[in-house]
Design a protein around this motif. Structure first.
Motif, PDB file in Angstrom:
ATOM      1  N   GLY A  82      50.111  38.033  39.460  1.00 51.66           N
ATOM      2  CA  GLY A  82      50.550  39.136  38.619  1.00 51.66           C
ATOM      3  C   GLY A  82      51.632  39.946  39.293  1.00 51.66           C
ATOM      4  O   GLY A  82      52.270  39.498  40.250  1.00 51.66           O
TER       5      GLY A  82
ATOM      6  N   PRO B 199      48.992  41.575  34.910  1.00 49.59           N
ATOM      7  CA  PRO B 199      48.994  40.114  34.940  1.00 49.59           C
ATOM      8  C   PRO B 199      50.356  39.552  34.547  1.00 49.59           C
ATOM      9  O   PRO B 199      51.059  40.119  33.700  1.00 49.59           O
ATOM     10  N   ARG B 200      50.717  38.462  35.156  1.00 51.21           N
ATOM     11  CA  ARG B 200      51.954  37.775  34.813  1.00 51.21           C
ATOM     12  C   ARG B 200      51.666  36.730  33.740  1.00 51.21           C
ATOM     13  O   ARG B 200      50.730  35.942  33.863  1.00 51.21           O
TER      14      ARG B 200
ATOM     15  N   ARG C  80      44.309  31.715  36.435  1.00 50.95           N
ATOM     16  CA  ARG C  80      43.909  32.944  37.101  1.00 50.95           C
ATOM     17  C   ARG C  80      42.428  33.264  37.004  1.00 50.95           C
ATOM     18  O   ARG C  80      41.947  34.172  37.680  1.00 50.95           O
TER      19      ARG C  80
END
Length: 344
Positions: free
Chosen positions: A150, A167-168, A175
């Motif tokens: 993230g 979060p990315r 994840r």
């Protein structure tokens, strides 16, 4: 153009070559069959030797299952694999995401092992929030969550008290992992009443913390294991780990460790995650007590550490071997998949 004598020589030589080749093939024999792995135990480090000295994460497993096993080096793995005649195999994989997962990948791809029906125990020591664990306690993961995938920024660059993690996008499949609830239920059913060792030093150390759980005796429990390459520490980082666990819909964060989510991703891509277990013993709190700073807790004065490490690594193996042994003894019921959690 060949001469008559050359043709005669070749006609004599050809049967001889064929005979020699056939003889070599017959003496070589059939290729050895791969080891059918029933349970694989992956530890992250060992302090010295596999037996006879101070025990790290691997020694108690080794002494139970592989005292007489021949080490099998694997190209690309940190340490050899050991297997017994019951199909229980194990290895030291290394600390951290890359170290451990690359070892696991190399082992999974080695044709000498058949992992098609294997169960996995990812085993090691860990930290815990004082509000949810104590020194010497042991935890089975219900969820594995990656702490790092993230965006992060400094707290002073944010609204006071607001989260500093986002979060990315694109990492949704990497994840977090929900481990098989039936398998977790089995693990707890088989091991919850395991007698756990404790130490006087750990008992004394716990009293520095006001939390009821932190001050209590070791136990076997469950919850989210948070995987991060960074040894995050302090109450602020602990709150952030809990925030991430809840953000992802996981259970309460109870364990900070450095490998399990990465290892599980490797296993998932090869065999799926229905047979993965993460087992961790608590050897430290993820923050100091109210009378010390985070840096003081990270770098304690002599004699100010928690203690209880030797007892905790024994507790991990005592809890874990109950599950491993049960699976092996009842392999006819387990080889096709995890039985319904209510069956026994």
């Amino acid at each position: 153009m060949r001469s008559a004598s050359m043709n005669k020589f070749m006609s004599w030589l050809s049967p001889l070559v064929l005979a020699v080749a056939a003889g070599c093939a017959s003496t070589a024999g059939p290729a050895p069959q791969p080891v059918p792995v029933k349970v694989f135990v992956g530890a992250m480090f060992e302090i010295g030797q596999n037996t006879g000295d101070r025990a790290g994460e691997f020694q108690h497993w080794y002494e139970r299952y592989w005292r007489n096993a021949t080490p099998m080096p694997v190209k690309g793995a940190l340490s050899p694999v050991y297997c017994n005649t019951d199909g229980v195999c194990g290895a030291v994989l290394g600390m951290g995401k890359v170290n451990s997962s690359s070892s696991m990948q190399a082992i999974l791809l080695d044709p000498r092992f058949d992992f098609s029906r294997a169960y996995y125990v990812i085993s090691g020591v860990a930290g815990t929030p004082p509000s949810r664990g104590t020194i010497g306690a042991v935890s089975w993961a219900t969820w594995l969550v990656d702490y790092d995938l993230g965006h992060r920024w400094a707290p002073e660059e944010n609204t006071a008290g607001a989260p500093t993690f986002m979060p990315r996008k694109g990492y949704e499949e990497y994840r977090r992992f929900r481990l098989n609830p039936d398998l977790v239920a089995w693990a707890m059913k088989l091991s919850a009443d395991t007698p756990l060792k404790d130490s006087d030093s750990a008992r004394t150390y716990r009293l520095r913390y006001p939390d009821t759980v932190a001050r209590g005796a070791p136990f076997v429990g469950t919850g989210t294991h948070m995987t991060g390459d960074t040894f995050f520490h302090g109450p602020g980082m602990s709150r952030q780990a809990q925030y991430i666990a809840k953000l992802y819909g996981a259970d309460d964060y109870v364990i900070t460790e450095m490998e399990a989510a990465a290892i599980t991703l490797v296993i998932k891509r090869t065999h799926g995650t229905d047979r993965v277990m993460s087992l961790r013993g608590m050897v430290n709190f993820d923050q100091g007590n109210p009378q010390e700073t985070t840096l003081q807790h990270l770098d304690p004065a002599p004699g100010q550490t928690a203690g209880g490490f030797a007892e905790t690594v024994e507790n991990i193996a005592a809890v874990g071997t109950r599950v491993v042994d049960y699976i092996v003894v009842n392999w006819a019921q387990w080889q096709g998949g995890v039985p319904a959690a209510g069956a026994r």
